[in-house]
Design a protein around this motif. Structure first.
Motif, PDB file in Angstrom:
ATOM      1  N   ARG A 163       0.811  -1.211   0.000  1.00  0.00           N
ATOM      2  CA  ARG A 163       0.000   0.000   0.000  1.00  0.00           C
ATOM      3  C   ARG A 163       0.849   1.267   0.000  1.00  0.00           C
ATOM      4  NH1 ARG A 163      -4.793  -0.041   4.209  1.00  0.00           N
ATOM      5  NH2 ARG A 163      -5.250  -1.834   2.885  1.00  0.00           N
ATOM      6  N   ALA A 164       1.929   1.270   0.771  1.00  0.00           N
ATOM      7  CA  ALA A 164       2.796   2.451   0.842  1.00  0.00           C
ATOM      8  C   ALA A 164       3.428   2.735  -0.513  1.00  0.00           C
ATOM      9  CB  ALA A 164       3.873   2.249   1.905  1.00  0.00           C
ATOM     10  N   PHE A 165       3.884   1.674  -1.199  1.00  0.00           N
ATOM     11  CA  PHE A 165       4.472   1.867  -2.524  1.00  0.00           C
ATOM     12  C   PHE A 165       3.445   2.406  -3.506  1.00  0.00           C
ATOM     13  CE2 PHE A 165       5.088   0.196  -6.836  1.00  0.00           C
ATOM     14  CZ  PHE A 165       6.262   0.862  -7.166  1.00  0.00           C
ATOM     15  N   LYS A 166       2.226   1.887  -3.446  1.00  0.00           N
ATOM     16  CA  LYS A 166       1.182   2.341  -4.365  1.00  0.00           C
ATOM     17  C   LYS A 166       0.905   3.830  -4.174  1.00  0.00           C
ATOM     18  CE  LYS A 166      -1.177  -2.122  -4.721  1.00  0.00           C
ATOM     19  NZ  LYS A 166      -2.417  -2.873  -4.440  1.00  0.00           N
ATOM     20  N   ARG A 167       0.825   4.262  -2.914  1.00  0.00           N
ATOM     21  CA  ARG A 167       0.589   5.681  -2.653  1.00  0.00           C
ATOM     22  C   ARG A 167       1.732   6.527  -3.192  1.00  0.00           C
ATOM     23  NH1 ARG A 167      -1.185   4.149   2.628  1.00  0.00           N
ATOM     24  NH2 ARG A 167       0.873   4.727   3.412  1.00  0.00           N
ATOM     25  N   ALA A 168       2.958   6.095  -2.925  1.00  0.00           N
ATOM     26  CA  ALA A 168       4.127   6.847  -3.383  1.00  0.00           C
ATOM     27  C   ALA A 168       4.203   6.874  -4.907  1.00  0.00           C
ATOM     28  CB  ALA A 168       5.401   6.226  -2.800  1.00  0.00           C
ATOM     29  N   PHE A 169       3.839   5.767  -5.541  1.00  0.00           N
ATOM     30  CA  PHE A 169       3.894   5.671  -6.993  1.00  0.00           C
ATOM     31  C   PHE A 169       2.877   6.606  -7.638  1.00  0.00           C
ATOM     32  CE2 PHE A 169       2.878   2.959 -10.885  1.00  0.00           C
ATOM     33  CZ  PHE A 169       3.954   3.443 -11.600  1.00  0.00           C
ATOM     34  N   ARG A 170       1.655   6.596  -7.126  1.00  0.00           N
ATOM     35  CA  ARG A 170       0.629   7.501  -7.651  1.00  0.00           C
ATOM     36  C   ARG A 170       1.054   8.955  -7.492  1.00  0.00           C
ATOM     37  NH1 ARG A 170      -3.432   3.736  -5.645  1.00  0.00           N
ATOM     38  NH2 ARG A 170      -3.292   4.766  -3.630  1.00  0.00           N
ATOM     39  N   SER A 171       1.586   9.289  -6.329  1.00  0.00           N
ATOM     40  CA  SER A 171       2.021  10.657  -6.060  1.00  0.00           C
ATOM     41  C   SER A 171       3.153  11.060  -7.002  1.00  0.00           C
ATOM     42  CB  SER A 171       2.475  10.777  -4.608  1.00  0.00           C
ATOM     43  OG  SER A 171       2.967  12.067  -4.331  1.00  0.00           O
ATOM     44  N   TYR A 172       4.080  10.149  -7.216  1.00  0.00           N
ATOM     45  CA  TYR A 172       5.220  10.395  -8.116  1.00  0.00           C
ATOM     46  C   TYR A 172       4.746  10.687  -9.535  1.00  0.00           C
ATOM     47  CZ  TYR A 172       9.299   9.101 -10.998  1.00  0.00           C
ATOM     48  OH  TYR A 172      10.304   9.076 -11.934  1.00  0.00           O
ATOM     49  N   LEU A 173       3.841   9.867 -10.047  1.00  0.00           N
ATOM     50  CA  LEU A 173       3.367  10.067 -11.408  1.00  0.00           C
ATOM     51  C   LEU A 173       2.579  11.366 -11.547  1.00  0.00           C
ATOM     52  CD1 LEU A 173       2.296   6.470 -12.532  1.00  0.00           C
ATOM     53  CD2 LEU A 173       4.363   7.736 -13.146  1.00  0.00           C
ATOM     54  N   ARG A 174       1.736  11.649 -10.573  1.00  0.00           N
ATOM     55  CA  ARG A 174       0.936  12.875 -10.652  1.00  0.00           C
ATOM     56  C   ARG A 174       1.825  14.120 -10.661  1.00  0.00           C
ATOM     57  NH1 ARG A 174      -3.007  10.233  -6.620  1.00  0.00           N
ATOM     58  NH2 ARG A 174      -4.661   9.444  -7.972  1.00  0.00           N
ATOM     59  N   ARG A 175       2.948  14.078  -9.956  1.00  0.00           N
ATOM     60  CA  ARG A 175       3.866  15.223  -9.935  1.00  0.00           C
ATOM     61  C   ARG A 175       4.505  15.461 -11.296  1.00  0.00           C
ATOM     62  NH1 ARG A 175       5.931  12.927  -5.217  1.00  0.00           N
ATOM     63  NH2 ARG A 175       7.879  12.412  -6.285  1.00  0.00           N
ATOM     64  N   HIS A 176       4.670  14.402 -12.065  1.00  0.00           N
ATOM     65  CA  HIS A 176       5.450  14.513 -13.295  1.00  0.00           C
ATOM     66  C   HIS A 176       4.622  14.527 -14.577  1.00  0.00           C
ATOM     67  CE1 HIS A 176       8.637  13.158 -10.489  1.00  0.00           C
ATOM     68  NE2 HIS A 176       9.421  13.873 -11.271  1.00  0.00           N
ATOM     69  N   LEU A 177       3.331  14.204 -14.488  1.00  0.00           N
ATOM     70  CA  LEU A 177       2.547  14.074 -15.706  1.00  0.00           C
ATOM     71  C   LEU A 177       1.683  15.302 -15.971  1.00  0.00           C
ATOM     72  CD1 LEU A 177       1.398  10.353 -15.384  1.00  0.00           C
ATOM     73  CD2 LEU A 177       3.335  11.270 -16.677  1.00  0.00           C
ATOM     74  N   ASP A 178       1.489  15.582 -17.244  1.00  0.00           N
ATOM     75  CA  ASP A 178       0.634  16.680 -17.681  1.00  0.00           C
ATOM     76  C   ASP A 178      -0.820  16.317 -17.395  1.00  0.00           C
ATOM     77  OD1 ASP A 178      -0.851  18.582 -19.035  1.00  0.00           O
ATOM     78  OD2 ASP A 178       0.372  18.513 -20.850  1.00  0.00           O
ATOM     79  N   SER A 179      -1.506  17.155 -16.658  1.00  0.00           N
ATOM     80  CA  SER A 179      -2.897  16.864 -16.299  1.00  0.00           C
ATOM     81  C   SER A 179      -3.818  16.853 -17.509  1.00  0.00           C
ATOM     82  CB  SER A 179      -3.412  17.877 -15.270  1.00  0.00           C
ATOM     83  OG  SER A 179      -3.345  19.190 -15.792  1.00  0.00           O
ATOM     84  N   ASN A 180      -3.413  17.505 -18.601  1.00  0.00           N
ATOM     85  CA  ASN A 180      -4.219  17.463 -19.826  1.00  0.00           C
ATOM     86  C   ASN A 180      -4.083  16.119 -20.542  1.00  0.00           C
ATOM     87  OD1 ASN A 180      -5.225  20.133 -19.644  1.00  0.00           O
ATOM     88  ND2 ASN A 180      -3.290  20.923 -20.447  1.00  0.00           N
ATOM     89  N   ALA A 181      -2.971  15.445 -20.282  1.00  0.00           N
ATOM     90  CA  ALA A 181      -2.745  14.138 -20.900  1.00  0.00           C
ATOM     91  C   ALA A 181      -3.377  13.029 -20.074  1.00  0.00           C
ATOM     92  CB  ALA A 181      -1.251  13.885 -21.070  1.00  0.00           C
ATOM     93  N   VAL A 182      -3.174  13.082 -18.753  1.00  0.00           N
ATOM     94  CA  VAL A 182      -3.683  12.038 -17.861  1.00  0.00           C
ATOM     95  C   VAL A 182      -4.685  12.653 -16.898  1.00  0.00           C
ATOM     96  CG1 VAL A 182      -3.097  10.322 -16.115  1.00  0.00           C
ATOM     97  CG2 VAL A 182      -1.558  10.698 -18.055  1.00  0.00           C
ATOM     98  N   LYS A 183      -5.937  12.292 -17.064  1.00  0.00           N
ATOM     99  CA  LYS A 183      -7.018  12.844 -16.244  1.00  0.00           C
ATOM    100  C   LYS A 183      -7.161  12.079 -14.933  1.00  0.00           C
ATOM    101  CE  LYS A 183     -11.152  11.960 -17.710  1.00  0.00           C
ATOM    102  NZ  LYS A 183     -12.393  11.977 -18.529  1.00  0.00           N
ATOM    103  N   LYS A 184      -6.964  10.756 -14.998  1.00  0.00           N
ATOM    104  CA  LYS A 184      -7.159   9.924 -13.813  1.00  0.00           C
ATOM    105  C   LYS A 184      -6.155   8.792 -13.835  1.00  0.00           C
ATOM    106  CE  LYS A 184     -10.750   7.325 -11.320  1.00  0.00           C
ATOM    107  NZ  LYS A 184     -12.165   6.864 -11.349  1.00  0.00           N
ATOM    108  N   LEU A 185      -5.643   8.453 -12.658  1.00  0.00           N
ATOM    109  CA  LEU A 185      -4.644   7.392 -12.536  1.00  0.00           C
ATOM    110  C   LEU A 185      -5.094   6.395 -11.484  1.00  0.00           C
ATOM    111  CD1 LEU A 185      -1.738   6.406 -13.282  1.00  0.00           C
ATOM    112  CD2 LEU A 185      -0.945   7.757 -11.328  1.00  0.00           C
ATOM    113  N   GLU A 186      -5.049   5.118 -11.829  1.00  0.00           N
ATOM    114  CA  GLU A 186      -5.508   4.076 -10.914  1.00  0.00           C
ATOM    115  C   GLU A 186      -4.570   2.891 -10.969  1.00  0.00           C
ATOM    116  OE1 GLU A 186      -9.420   1.118 -10.545  1.00  0.00           O
ATOM    117  OE2 GLU A 186      -9.563   2.993 -11.681  1.00  0.00           O
TER     118      GLU A 186
END
Length: 205
Positions: free
Chosen positions: A131-154
């Protein structure tokens, strides 16, 4: 737009002791939600027909089952983009020694260097790790990805989603093509290419 991501190979660098020589991460892109839904249903029905349990995984299937799988998914409209990492060319200490950094780095690079393919995409990544890795991974991707390209990450367990399994199968087919000593090295990549389902394969340098 729906996008499903999985990988083939491992992030280890003990190449003489069993680590995979290559690492491939692949995203499967559906522009049409109905095509995605139909493909998902077809994979689920094929799983029951072939008695595959608990999921389609390229590395664990017999070749005839791989043939049947790619024949079935060849009827649907999707495109794939992959990053191929030949580990012998990687010299970064961080990437060679920290498995989580290696995995996150290449998934991020695939999504960032998308050639404009992603627009308001819902992205589903194979949800391995605690669970900790999943949270960190989601946070990492959201910091680096263009919100216009990726609307939702799961993050989702591949056992529960046939389209994440499709990403695994595609990544496996691409990875196999980099093992020229195998007589079937290009067998399934050629099928994907013939069906017009390979948009890009980026060999990371």
């Amino acid at each position: 737009m729906l996008v499903f991501i999985d990988e083939s190979g491992d992030p280890g660098f003990k190449l003489a002791k069993g680590s995979s020589p290559n690492f491939v991460t692949t995203m499967v892109i559906f522009d049409d939600h109905e095509q995605a839904k139909s493909c998902q249903k077809a994979i689920y029905e094929l799983m029951k027909a072939l008695r595959v349990k608990p999921e389609f995984k390229f590395s664990k299937l017999y070749s005839p089952h791989r043939d049947t799988f790619f024949e079935v998914v060849g009827r649907y409209e999707f495109r794939t983009r992959s990053v191929v990492v030949q580990k012998e060319l990687i010299y970064s200490d961080a990437l060679r020694t920290v498995k989580e950094s290696f995995y996150k780095f290449f998934v991020r690079n695939m999504l960032q260097h998308d050639g404009g393919a992603l627009v308001d995409a819902k992205v589903v990544v194979d949800g391995s790790g605690d669970r900790a890795f999943k949270r960190a991974f989601r946070s990492y991707l959201r910091r680096h990805l263009d919100s216009n390209a990726v609307k939702k990450l799961e993050l989702r367990d591949s056992v529960k989603d046939p389209l994440v399994q499709l990403a695994d199968m595609t990544a496996g087919a691409i990875a196999r093509s980099y093992n020229p000593e195998r007589a079937d090295s290009n067998r399934w990549r050629s099928t994907l290419r013939k069906n017009g389902q390979i948009e890009n394969v980026w060999e990371f340098r």
